[in-house]
Design a protein around this motif. Sequence first.
Motif, PDB file in Angstrom:
ATOM      1  N   PHE B  34     -69.772  24.096  -8.081  1.00 32.63           N
ATOM      2  CA  PHE B  34     -68.928  24.433  -6.946  1.00 32.63           C
ATOM      3  C   PHE B  34     -68.735  25.886  -6.781  1.00 32.63           C
ATOM      4  O   PHE B  34     -68.484  26.571  -7.811  1.00 32.63           O
ATOM      5  CB  PHE B  34     -67.428  23.681  -6.880  1.00 32.63           C
ATOM      6  CG  PHE B  34     -67.375  21.980  -7.083  1.00 32.63           C
ATOM      7  CD1 PHE B  34     -67.751  21.689  -8.410  1.00 32.63           C
ATOM      8  CD2 PHE B  34     -67.230  21.292  -6.082  1.00 32.63           C
ATOM      9  CE1 PHE B  34     -67.752  20.460  -8.640  1.00 32.63           C
ATOM     10  CE2 PHE B  34     -67.094  19.964  -6.278  1.00 32.63           C
ATOM     11  CZ  PHE B  34     -67.727  19.296  -7.583  1.00 32.63           C
ATOM     12  N   ARG B  94     -67.501  21.041 -13.436  1.00 32.83           N
ATOM     13  CA  ARG B  94     -67.102  19.794 -14.363  1.00 32.83           C
ATOM     14  C   ARG B  94     -68.277  19.040 -14.807  1.00 32.83           C
ATOM     15  O   ARG B  94     -69.057  19.251 -14.105  1.00 32.83           O
ATOM     16  CB  ARG B  94     -65.991  18.947 -13.425  1.00 32.83           C
ATOM     17  CG  ARG B  94     -66.571  18.454 -12.307  1.00 32.83           C
ATOM     18  CD  ARG B  94     -65.901  17.203 -11.752  1.00 32.83           C
ATOM     19  NE  ARG B  94     -66.390  16.698 -10.707  1.00 32.83           N
ATOM     20  CZ  ARG B  94     -65.605  16.665  -9.383  1.00 32.83           C
ATOM     21  NH1 ARG B  94     -64.472  16.852  -9.458  1.00 32.83           N
ATOM     22  NH2 ARG B  94     -66.402  16.208  -8.151  1.00 32.83           N
ATOM     23  N   THR B  99     -63.738  14.339 -13.177  1.00 34.81           N
ATOM     24  CA  THR B  99     -62.669  14.998 -14.228  1.00 34.81           C
ATOM     25  C   THR B  99     -62.260  16.373 -13.671  1.00 34.81           C
ATOM     26  O   THR B  99     -62.948  16.771 -12.728  1.00 34.81           O
ATOM     27  CB  THR B  99     -63.652  15.184 -15.278  1.00 34.81           C
ATOM     28  OG1 THR B  99     -64.984  15.937 -14.981  1.00 34.81           O
ATOM     29  CG2 THR B  99     -64.192  13.926 -16.147  1.00 34.81           C
ATOM     30  N   PRO B 100     -61.473  16.975 -14.231  1.00 31.75           N
ATOM     31  CA  PRO B 100     -60.895  18.243 -13.784  1.00 31.75           C
ATOM     32  C   PRO B 100     -61.918  19.074 -13.764  1.00 31.75           C
ATOM     33  O   PRO B 100     -62.817  19.451 -14.520  1.00 31.75           O
ATOM     34  CB  PRO B 100     -59.799  18.593 -14.708  1.00 31.75           C
ATOM     35  CG  PRO B 100     -59.550  17.483 -15.247  1.00 31.75           C
ATOM     36  CD  PRO B 100     -60.733  16.535 -15.354  1.00 31.75           C
ATOM     37  N   LEU B 101     -61.804  20.041 -12.402  1.00 32.38           N
ATOM     38  CA  LEU B 101     -62.625  21.111 -12.153  1.00 32.38           C
ATOM     39  C   LEU B 101     -62.134  22.328 -13.350  1.00 32.38           C
ATOM     40  O   LEU B 101     -61.086  22.569 -13.477  1.00 32.38           O
ATOM     41  CB  LEU B 101     -62.464  21.899 -11.063  1.00 32.38           C
ATOM     42  CG  LEU B 101     -63.405  21.118  -9.789  1.00 32.38           C
ATOM     43  CD1 LEU B 101     -62.959  21.894  -8.486  1.00 32.38           C
ATOM     44  CD2 LEU B 101     -64.718  20.823 -10.162  1.00 32.38           C
ATOM     45  N   VAL B 102     -63.087  23.088 -13.943  1.00 36.01           N
ATOM     46  CA  VAL B 102     -63.020  24.502 -14.606  1.00 36.01           C
ATOM     47  C   VAL B 102     -63.131  25.545 -13.751  1.00 36.01           C
ATOM     48  O   VAL B 102     -64.339  25.747 -13.667  1.00 36.01           O
ATOM     49  CB  VAL B 102     -63.502  24.311 -16.070  1.00 36.01           C
ATOM     50  CG1 VAL B 102     -63.245  25.538 -16.797  1.00 36.01           C
ATOM     51  CG2 VAL B 102     -63.230  23.169 -16.879  1.00 36.01           C
ATOM     52  N   PHE B 103     -62.304  26.500 -13.543  1.00 35.17           N
ATOM     53  CA  PHE B 103     -62.399  27.443 -12.689  1.00 35.17           C
ATOM     54  C   PHE B 103     -62.717  28.909 -13.479  1.00 35.17           C
ATOM     55  O   PHE B 103     -62.454  29.055 -14.550  1.00 35.17           O
ATOM     56  CB  PHE B 103     -61.658  27.816 -11.925  1.00 35.17           C
ATOM     57  CG  PHE B 103     -61.459  26.795 -10.656  1.00 35.17           C
ATOM     58  CD1 PHE B 103     -60.739  25.620 -10.849  1.00 35.17           C
ATOM     59  CD2 PHE B 103     -61.611  27.103  -9.617  1.00 35.17           C
ATOM     60  CE1 PHE B 103     -60.577  24.919  -9.769  1.00 35.17           C
ATOM     61  CE2 PHE B 103     -61.563  26.207  -8.315  1.00 35.17           C
ATOM     62  CZ  PHE B 103     -61.003  25.234  -8.436  1.00 35.17           C
ATOM     63  N   GLY B 104     -63.624  29.482 -12.915  1.00 39.45           N
ATOM     64  CA  GLY B 104     -63.896  31.074 -13.353  1.00 39.45           C
ATOM     65  C   GLY B 104     -62.722  31.758 -13.150  1.00 39.45           C
ATOM     66  O   GLY B 104     -61.686  31.198 -12.324  1.00 39.45           O
ATOM     67  N   LYS B 105     -62.619  33.230 -13.608  1.00 42.60           N
ATOM     68  CA  LYS B 105     -61.329  33.989 -13.057  1.00 42.60           C
ATOM     69  C   LYS B 105     -61.720  34.557 -11.642  1.00 42.60           C
ATOM     70  O   LYS B 105     -60.610  34.989 -11.145  1.00 42.60           O
ATOM     71  CB  LYS B 105     -61.456  35.130 -14.079  1.00 42.60           C
ATOM     72  CG  LYS B 105     -61.018  34.644 -15.442  1.00 42.60           C
ATOM     73  CD  LYS B 105     -60.739  35.854 -16.346  1.00 42.60           C
ATOM     74  CE  LYS B 105     -60.373  35.281 -17.928  1.00 42.60           C
ATOM     75  NZ  LYS B 105     -58.978  34.674 -17.853  1.00 42.60           N
TER      76      LYS B 105
END
Lengths: 112, 113
Positions: B34, B94, B99-105
Motif C-alpha cells: 500500500f 502486510r 493482519t496489521p499493516l507495517v508502515f515505513g517512516k
Amino acid sequence: GAGVSQSPRYKVAKRGQDVALRCDPISGHVSLFWYQQALGQGPEFLTYFQNEAQLDKSGLPSDRFFAERPEGSVSTLKIQRTQQEDSAVYLCASSPVTPGLHFGNGTRLTVT
Amino acid sequence: AQSVSQHNHHVILSEAASLELGCNYSYGGTVNLFWYVQYPGQHLQLLLKYFSGDPLVKGIKGFEAEFIKSKFSFNLRKPSVQWSDTAEYFCAVRESGNTPLVFGKGTRLSVIA
C-alpha cells in the motif's frame, strides 16, 4: 457516508493522569486497528480487533495501555498513568472483511 | 518481523518534475502493498494498493507504483507533480490476510513553484 470518527481530536494530560480515546469505526466494519504515530515517524501498530475479539495486542508498549471493543463497534484506547513518551497521535482504522484500511483523523495526545 | 524502508526522508521538487519514492520491505512471503498519503492536517488516505496480478498499479491523482518481487520493492511514481501533492507519503506492507499493516517512516514531499 461517515468515515472513522475519533474523539477527542486533541487531548492534553498531566503526567500521571489516565486518558481514554474513542474510536467510532465505519458501520459494519469487522476489523479495527489502533496505531500510534510519533512526530516524524510512521504509524506503529498497537492492537487489532475482529468484532469484539482482541486478536493481537503485541504492539501495546506497556501494561498501562488497554483497549476494548465490547460490542464489536466502538472502541476505546485507555492509557493509565500517562508519561511524556506517550505523547503522539493515536490513529484508529477500520476495515471490512476484505482488506483496506480507512483511517480516522486521530487524537493528538500531549502529556505535560 | 517485517520491516519497511523508505529511503528518502524529505524530497523537494519543482512543479512538473517527475517523482519516484522508494520503498523496500523485508518479508519474503506473499504480501499486500500500500501507499498512503497524509496531507497537512488531514487523515491518512489510500493512494493505491497491490494484492496480486499486474505489478504496475495505478492509483488516484495520477500516482502509480510498481511491485518488483525480486527486489522486494514497491516504488511510487508520478510523471509530473503539482504543488497540491505536497504531503507525507507512507509505504505499508502486510502479510496476506487481514493482519496489521507495517508502515515505513514516511517521506515528506515538498513541491515548490
